[in-house]
Design an enzyme around this catalytic site. Structure first.
Site, PDB file in Angstrom:
ATOM      1  N   TYR A  45       0.848  -1.204   0.000  1.00  0.00           N
ATOM      2  CA  TYR A  45       0.000   0.000   0.000  1.00  0.00           C
ATOM      3  C   TYR A  45       0.877   1.245   0.000  1.00  0.00           C
ATOM      4  CZ  TYR A  45      -4.991  -0.867   0.278  1.00  0.00           C
ATOM      5  OH  TYR A  45      -6.281  -1.151  -0.028  1.00  0.00           O
ATOM      6  N   GLU A  51      -0.578   4.846  -0.318  1.00  0.00           N
ATOM      7  CA  GLU A  51      -1.389   6.059  -0.503  1.00  0.00           C
ATOM      8  C   GLU A  51      -0.539   7.300  -0.326  1.00  0.00           C
ATOM      9  OE1 GLU A  51      -4.630   5.314   2.115  1.00  0.00           O
ATOM     10  OE2 GLU A  51      -5.617   4.002   0.685  1.00  0.00           O
ATOM     11  N   ARG A  71      -2.505  -2.498 -18.165  1.00  0.00           N
ATOM     12  CA  ARG A  71      -3.745  -1.715 -18.073  1.00  0.00           C
ATOM     13  C   ARG A  71      -3.570  -0.660 -16.990  1.00  0.00           C
ATOM     14  NH1 ARG A  71      -7.038  -4.544 -21.211  1.00  0.00           N
ATOM     15  NH2 ARG A  71      -8.611  -2.922 -21.062  1.00  0.00           N
TER      16      ARG A  71
END
Ligand code: DSN
Length: 422
Positions: free
Chosen positions: A54, A56, A235
């Site tokens: 993670y 953020e 993608r």
């Protein structure tokens, strides 16, 4: 498939489905212009331990510890994006093209503000203001159409509409427009009405990177893109901008819209950007366009009706309802299904001034990014045009479609796709 040994043991069902899809992508001619073959290097980066983390925030400003490696990966991706496109700022965190565009709305507009974009049935994107999309629901969307005679953008009409409606944002770009985008002309329109010009180059990012389509920079202060079409990455999405818009766009992506970035995708984007900066990629981008022109010529010789009469880019839009002396007209959906049975994968698509429904439109959309990635060139494009003609002439004859499929598979065998056999 040796790299999927663990998957074979853990989940043979999914492993076999992936193997089946690999065979399908190898043995058919993939003509959907928004698809491609990512390299093995891109897929290795994307399938890495970076998916476990993670992050953020942005490099140097995260809400989780342990970012020693991730910060470097994201910084490399950002710097490569800026260098490749000549942009002052890049955000590589959008999960794909729609979230990238959503972040632009969040950064620049309030609900109810006016936005101007190309209408979806004319080749625009859902997020450029189409009525069932957040962009058309939340904002006051005004849509421009194409010239009825040429099926090209008529900038005088766009200017008239912009003067009347006073949009705050104007989108250029789309998903089924086969001609060059006049970014400089759109910038003049935007300047005149005081709008911010946003160039959505999702389809043509690889062509822009390789010099095969004019760049929207410096005409558009904001440029959005996906990373998996002509750019040939994983993608994902990116936003490029001038320094002026950097903070607002970054805040819109995180925390405005998304949580943790997909770090494995960021690494894949970094690899794809390195590949796109290499000299062979320039040849690739130009060959995509040469192939599309050769395919268009082959189709015209077979009597196909091409929207706008041809192409300047990677894609071709065909009105399949218009037949020829030796080929009946057929609606887009059955045409696409017949072509798929013949090993020629495309998608049914609306055409300008579409008289039919979006789920059963008049045309099919094809393009050359994937076949060019396999090394196919003009002679192979001629064969594809011939096969398309034969397949649609016999669109209700499974035996003919099966015979074409065998011929297609034989050609495919000689052109190994990146990421699968090379
Ligand atoms: N779905 C993409 C395309 O096929 O063009 C656009 O987002």
């Amino acid at each position: 498939m040796s790299h999927l040994e663990a998957l074979k043991a853990a989940d043979p069902e999914i492993r076999e489905l992936i193997a089946e899809e690999e065979r399908r992508q190898d043995r058919c001619i993939r003509l959907i212009p928004s698809e491609n073959y990512a390299s093995r290097a891109v897929m290795e980066a994307t399938g890495s331990v970076l998916t476990n983390k993670y992050s953020e925030g942005y490099p140097g400003r995260r809400y989780y510890e342990g970012q020693q490696v991730i910060d470097r990966v994201e910084t490399i991706a950002v710097e490569r994006a800026k260098a490749l496109f000549g942009a002052q700022h890049a955000n590589v965190q959008p999960y794909s093209g729609s979230p990238a565009n959503q972040a632009v709305y969040l950064a620049l507009l309030k609900p109810g503000d006016t936005v101007l974009g190309l209408s979806l049935p004319f080749g625009g994107h859902l997020t450029h203001g189409w009525k069932v999309n957040f962009s058309g629901i939340t904002y006051r969307a005004v849509q421009y159409e194409l010239d009825p005679a040429t099926h090209r953008v008529d900038l005088d009409r766009v200017l008239d509409l912009a003067r009347k409606e006073r949009p705050k944002v104007i989108f250029t770009g789309g998903t089924a427009y086969p001609r060059i985008w006049d970014f400089e002309g759109f910038a003049r329109v935007a300047r005149e009405v005081g709008a911010v010009l946003v160039a959505d180059i999702a389809h043509i990012a690889g062509l822009v990177a390789g010099g095969a389509h004019p760049s929207p920079i410096p005409h558009a202060p904001i440029v959005t893109t996906t990373t998996h079409k002509t750019l040939r990455g994983p993608r994902g999405g990116m936003i490029l901008s001038t320094a002026e818009h950097a903070t607002a766009l970054d805040r819109a992506v995180f925390p405005g819209l998304q949580g943790g970035p997909h770090n494995h995708t960021t690494a894949g984007i970094a690899v794809a950007l390195k590949e796109a900066a290499s000299p062979p990629f320039r040849d690739y981008a130009h060959q995509i366009v040469r192939n599309a022109k050769a395919l268009a010529e082959g189709l015209l010789e077979k009597g196909f009706r091409l929207i706008s009469g041809g192409t300047d880019s990677h894609l071709i839009l065909i009105d399949t309802t218009a037949g020829a002396a030796d080929r009946p007209g057929v609606n887009g959906k059955p045409a696409a299904k017949a072509l798929d049975k013949a090993g020629l994968e495309c998608n049914y698509n609306t055409i300008p001034f579409e008289p039919r429904k979006p789920m059963d439109p008049s045309g099919v959309r094809i393009g050359t990014p994937s076949v060019t990635s396999r090394g196919m060139r003009e002679p192979e494009m001629r064969r594809i045009a011939e096969w398309m003609h034969r397949a649609l002439a016999a669109w209700e004859k499974p035996d003919v479609l099966e015979r074409i499929r065998a011929e297609v598979a034989e050609l495919c065998e000689a052109f190994p796709p990146p990421g699968i056999r090379i």
